[in-house]
Scaffold this motif. Structure first.
Motif, PDB file in Angstrom:
ATOM      1  N   SER A  25       0.842  -1.193   0.000  1.00  0.00           N
ATOM      2  CA  SER A  25       0.000   0.000   0.000  1.00  0.00           C
ATOM      3  C   SER A  25       0.882   1.251   0.000  1.00  0.00           C
ATOM      4  N   CYS A  26       0.452   2.257  -0.753  1.00  0.00           N
ATOM      5  CA  CYS A  26       1.312   3.416  -0.974  1.00  0.00           C
ATOM      6  C   CYS A  26       0.475   4.620  -1.383  1.00  0.00           C
ATOM      7  N   ASP A  27       1.118   5.794  -1.415  1.00  0.00           N
ATOM      8  CA  ASP A  27       0.442   7.025  -1.840  1.00  0.00           C
ATOM      9  C   ASP A  27       0.817   7.436  -3.253  1.00  0.00           C
ATOM     10  N   ALA A  28       1.913   6.880  -3.759  1.00  0.00           N
ATOM     11  CA  ALA A  28       2.347   7.190  -5.124  1.00  0.00           C
ATOM     12  C   ALA A  28       3.310   6.111  -5.584  1.00  0.00           C
ATOM     13  N   VAL A  29       3.438   5.992  -6.902  1.00  0.00           N
ATOM     14  CA  VAL A  29       4.369   5.023  -7.492  1.00  0.00           C
ATOM     15  C   VAL A  29       5.391   5.787  -8.329  1.00  0.00           C
ATOM     16  N   LEU A  30       6.656   5.414  -8.193  1.00  0.00           N
ATOM     17  CA  LEU A  30       7.702   6.000  -9.034  1.00  0.00           C
ATOM     18  C   LEU A  30       8.303   4.903  -9.908  1.00  0.00           C
ATOM     19  N   ILE A  31       8.505   5.225 -11.189  1.00  0.00           N
ATOM     20  CA  ILE A  31       9.180   4.310 -12.111  1.00  0.00           C
ATOM     21  C   ILE A  31      10.244   5.096 -12.870  1.00  0.00           C
ATOM     22  N   CYS A  32      11.462   4.601 -12.872  1.00  0.00           N
ATOM     23  CA  CYS A  32      12.531   5.218 -13.664  1.00  0.00           C
ATOM     24  C   CYS A  32      12.913   4.210 -14.741  1.00  0.00           C
ATOM     25  N   ASP A  33      12.222   4.237 -15.851  1.00  0.00           N
ATOM     26  CA  ASP A  33      12.433   3.233 -16.903  1.00  0.00           C
ATOM     27  C   ASP A  33      12.052   3.806 -18.258  1.00  0.00           C
ATOM     28  N   THR A  34      12.211   5.131 -18.399  1.00  0.00           N
ATOM     29  CA  THR A  34      11.846   5.791 -19.660  1.00  0.00           C
ATOM     30  C   THR A  34      12.995   6.694 -20.087  1.00  0.00           C
ATOM     31  N   ALA A  35      12.809   7.334 -21.237  1.00  0.00           N
ATOM     32  CA  ALA A  35      13.874   8.187 -21.773  1.00  0.00           C
ATOM     33  C   ALA A  35      13.473   9.650 -21.678  1.00  0.00           C
ATOM     34  N   MET A  36      14.490  10.514 -21.738  1.00  0.00           N
ATOM     35  CA  MET A  36      14.246  11.955 -21.776  1.00  0.00           C
ATOM     36  C   MET A  36      14.003  12.372 -23.237  1.00  0.00           C
ATOM     37  N   ALA A  37      13.339  13.493 -23.412  1.00  0.00           N
ATOM     38  CA  ALA A  37      12.989  13.942 -24.759  1.00  0.00           C
ATOM     39  C   ALA A  37      14.240  14.221 -25.593  1.00  0.00           C
ATOM     40  N   ALA A  38      15.291  14.713 -24.966  1.00  0.00           N
ATOM     41  CA  ALA A  38      16.557  14.992 -25.643  1.00  0.00           C
ATOM     42  C   ALA A  38      17.612  15.181 -24.564  1.00  0.00           C
ATOM     43  N   GLN A  47       6.994  16.962   1.361  1.00  0.00           N
ATOM     44  CA  GLN A  47       6.465  18.313   1.601  1.00  0.00           C
ATOM     45  C   GLN A  47       5.096  18.515   0.983  1.00  0.00           C
ATOM     46  N   ARG A  48       4.949  18.017  -0.237  1.00  0.00           N
ATOM     47  CA  ARG A  48       3.685  18.235  -0.931  1.00  0.00           C
ATOM     48  C   ARG A  48       2.544  17.470  -0.306  1.00  0.00           C
ATOM     49  N   ALA A  49       2.829  16.254   0.164  1.00  0.00           N
ATOM     50  CA  ALA A  49       1.788  15.483   0.812  1.00  0.00           C
ATOM     51  C   ALA A  49       1.273  16.275   2.015  1.00  0.00           C
ATOM     52  N   ALA A  50       2.198  16.940   2.724  1.00  0.00           N
ATOM     53  CA  ALA A  50       1.778  17.741   3.877  1.00  0.00           C
ATOM     54  C   ALA A  50       0.883  18.890   3.414  1.00  0.00           C
ATOM     55  N   LEU A  51       1.275  19.543   2.297  1.00  0.00           N
ATOM     56  CA  LEU A  51       0.472  20.661   1.761  1.00  0.00           C
ATOM     57  C   LEU A  51      -0.928  20.206   1.381  1.00  0.00           C
ATOM     58  N   TYR A  52      -1.002  18.979   0.825  1.00  0.00           N
ATOM     59  CA  TYR A  52      -2.278  18.509   0.315  1.00  0.00           C
ATOM     60  C   TYR A  52      -3.140  17.825   1.371  1.00  0.00           C
ATOM     61  N   ALA A  53      -2.539  17.616   2.564  1.00  0.00           N
ATOM     62  CA  ALA A  53      -3.279  16.908   3.599  1.00  0.00           C
ATOM     63  C   ALA A  53      -4.516  17.717   3.989  1.00  0.00           C
ATOM     64  N   PRO A  54      -5.609  17.046   4.340  1.00  0.00           N
ATOM     65  CA  PRO A  54      -6.847  17.758   4.664  1.00  0.00           C
ATOM     66  C   PRO A  54      -6.723  18.573   5.950  1.00  0.00           C
ATOM     67  N   ARG A  98      -1.476  14.555 -15.213  1.00  0.00           N
ATOM     68  CA  ARG A  98      -0.284  15.398 -15.137  1.00  0.00           C
ATOM     69  C   ARG A  98      -0.296  16.310 -13.909  1.00  0.00           C
ATOM     70  N   ARG A  99      -1.422  16.329 -13.187  1.00  0.00           N
ATOM     71  CA  ARG A  99      -1.532  17.307 -12.097  1.00  0.00           C
ATOM     72  C   ARG A  99      -1.523  16.700 -10.693  1.00  0.00           C
ATOM     73  N   SER A 100      -1.135  15.442 -10.569  1.00  0.00           N
ATOM     74  CA  SER A 100      -1.131  14.840  -9.231  1.00  0.00           C
ATOM     75  C   SER A 100      -0.053  15.477  -8.357  1.00  0.00           C
ATOM     76  N   PHE A 101      -0.174  15.313  -7.043  1.00  0.00           N
ATOM     77  CA  PHE A 101       0.838  15.898  -6.138  1.00  0.00           C
ATOM     78  C   PHE A 101       2.195  15.254  -6.401  1.00  0.00           C
ATOM     79  N   ALA A 102       2.184  13.988  -6.793  1.00  0.00           N
ATOM     80  CA  ALA A 102       3.448  13.290  -7.040  1.00  0.00           C
ATOM     81  C   ALA A 102       4.123  13.834  -8.309  1.00  0.00           C
ATOM     82  N   MET A 103       3.313  14.142  -9.328  1.00  0.00           N
ATOM     83  CA  MET A 103       3.870  14.728 -10.559  1.00  0.00           C
ATOM     84  C   MET A 103       4.471  16.095 -10.279  1.00  0.00           C
ATOM     85  N   GLU A 104       3.762  16.868  -9.448  1.00  0.00           N
ATOM     86  CA  GLU A 104       4.289  18.200  -9.097  1.00  0.00           C
ATOM     87  C   GLU A 104       5.619  18.071  -8.374  1.00  0.00           C
ATOM     88  N   ALA A 105       5.697  17.093  -7.484  1.00  0.00           N
ATOM     89  CA  ALA A 105       6.947  16.873  -6.752  1.00  0.00           C
ATOM     90  C   ALA A 105       8.060  16.494  -7.731  1.00  0.00           C
TER      91      ALA A 105
END
Ligand code: BES
Ligand code: MN
Ligand code: MN
Length: 462
Positions: A173-186, A455-462, A372-379
């Motif tokens: 169980s988690c609040d966000a998932v991170l994957i580093c398995d893609t390429a940069m645009a350039a 930090q962002r999770a704290a900002l978004y906490a209710p 594109r607008r999740s707290f994890a994306m912003e982070a």
């Protein structure tokens, strides 16, 4: 004086590379059964490494296929929990004769580390381990909780992972998932991927006469399975470069003008792309840009085909059978099993009388679109901008990572695809490599991401 995680990472850079070389030396090719022992060895190596950097509850779980490696650090109950997913299996190395150095004997040259798995995905998994180590070694803690899920079957479609996720939802169980398995645009352009294509992969066999025949004595009177296969494949596209299978585009979500504008902002040099590939023109579906064709439109491609005599010189033979491996890359809202069914049906209709066709589904993955607008994306965007000194761009990736839809379905949490590879790194190709500059920047970005997320999770906490 206390050392920061960044200083630690810089000071230990050389050791990090030596350790990565050890990891890259293990030939963990998941699709070839003769390497099964090596895949297990890579899992065991990771298990030891996760323990060494201070993770807890580290274990290797066996599955019906290759093992899954797990580890966690959950020392800040009030902070959010990040699940990192990566894969330690790699693709086969053929054509071996095109490698400048052996694929499992890593070498560093001109700022790049060359080896199978360097960018996809061992190098990118390893940079996350080093970011974790940098925090634990300097602060004795991470700013957020981290769970690591490392699998050995991504390159074969993750057949056993969904069951594992469902059986372990509590533990994972988690609040966000991170994957580093893609390429940069350039180069030097930090990138976040918000779409992945799906995949449906078929193997097609066309059977004709009961044995290979003399092409003089029989040729002209028997339907040649290789000719028939060529005819079937040719009929799967129309003149516009579209896939000529009824219903294929029915569920495709059309690109909005807003999204087309977003994709046009990507730094993409069509001429450089073409010349690097050594072709005199690019191909594809009419009416779409190259970026759109790769990231946002579905395709059908032959991955391999074989039949009859392929040895040196000429042998006059009419083959009894012909085979092809065919894959379809999919976009929202196409579904892998439905598309496989439509294409199989069309192939059967196209088969001439005199041959028999057989279609087998090898594996599939559904396409993905990410908020594109999740707290994890912003982070992630913040961590990338601070690391690269420029804002991240948004990309839709043409490749696939099968488990992402499962994360969305099962956990319903935001996913971040923050990769540090380059398309020219040669993933799945000879001379695969990873830029050491991107390895280091990846560590820094992930170090920051942990803090930003918290930090962002704290900002978004209710
Ligand atoms: N890391 C890739 C996904 C990827 C591909 C990211 C291209 C960025 C650019 C992943 O390991 C991969 O290769 N996936 C396979 C899918 C799998 C089912 C064989 C793919 O896309 O072919
Ligand atoms: Mn990968
Ligand atoms: Mn891959």
């Amino acid at each position: 004086m206390s050392v920061t995680p960044f200083e630690f990472a810089r000071a230990h850079n050389e050791r990090f590379i030596t350790e990565l070389e050890q990891f890259l030396r293990i030939p963990s090719i998941s699709t070839l059964s003769e390497y099964a022992e090596d895949v297990s060895r890579a899992a065991k190596w990771l298990e030891n490494h996760l323990q060494a950097i201070g993770l807890q509850n580290v274990a290797v779980y066996s599955t019906d296929g290759h093992p899954i490696v797990y580890g966690e650090w959950c020392g800040v109950p009030e902070a959010p929990t990040l699940l990192f997913y990566g894969h330690y299996d790699v693709q086969p190395v053929d054509p071996l004769d095109q490698w400048h150095s052996p694929p499992f004997e890593p070498v560093v040259q001109e700022g790049k580390i060359f080896a199978r798995g360097a960018t996809d995905d061992k190098g990118q998994v390893f940079l996350v381990l080093k970011a974790i180590e940098a925090w634990l070694a300097t602060k004795g803690a991470l700013p957020c909780n981290v769970k690591l899920l490392l699998e050995g079957e991504e390159e074969i479609g993750s057949p056993n992972l969904p069951d594992f996720l469902r059986a372990n939802t509590e533990r994972l169980s988690c609040d966000a998932v991170l994957i580093c398995d893609t390429a940069m645009a350039a180069e030097d352009v930090p990138s976040l991927v918000y779409g992945l294509r799906g995949l449906a992969y078929l193997e097609l066999s066309v059977y004709g006469p009961r044995r290979d025949l003399h092409s003089g004595s029989y040729g002209g009177a028997v339907v040649n399975p290789a000719n028939a296969l060529a005819g079937i494949i040719a009929a799967l596209h129309d003149e516009q470069g579209r896939v000529a299978v009824p219903g294929f585009y029915d569920d495709v979500v059309p690109l909005s003008e807003e999204e087309r504008a977003l994709l046009r902002m990507l730094p993409f040099d069509e001429e450089a792309f073409r010349t690097e590939l050594g072709v005199d023109a690019l191909g594809g579906e009419k009416g779409y840009t190259v970026v759109e064709r790769i990231g946002a439109r579905p395709t059908l491609d032959v991955n391999g085909m074989w039949s009859g005599f392929i040895g040196e010189g000429a042998k006059t033979v009419l083959p009894a059978v012909a085979h092809a491996k065919i894959s379809m890359r999919l976009v929202p809202n196409q579904r892998a099993d439905h598309i496989a069914h439509l294409v199989a049906q069309r192939i059967e209709q196209l088969a001439p009388t005199g041959v028999r066709v057989q279609v087998r589904l090898l594996h599939g993955a559904d396409p993905v679109i990410i908020d594109r607008r999740s707290f994890a994306m912003e982070a992630a965007a913040q961590a990338l901008e601070a690391t690269f000194g420029r804002p991240a761009v948004w990309q839709r990736e043409g490749g696939s990572i099968p488990v992402v839809t499962e994360f969305q379905r099962i956990f319903g949490v935001p996913v971040v695809l923050m990769g540090f590879g380059l398309h020219t790194d040669g993933a799945h190709s000879p001379n695969e490599h990873f830029h050491l500059k991107n390895f280091s920047r990846g560590i820094e970005a992930v170090v920051r991401f942990f803090a930003e997320l918290s930090q962002r999770a704290a900002l978004y906490a209710p």
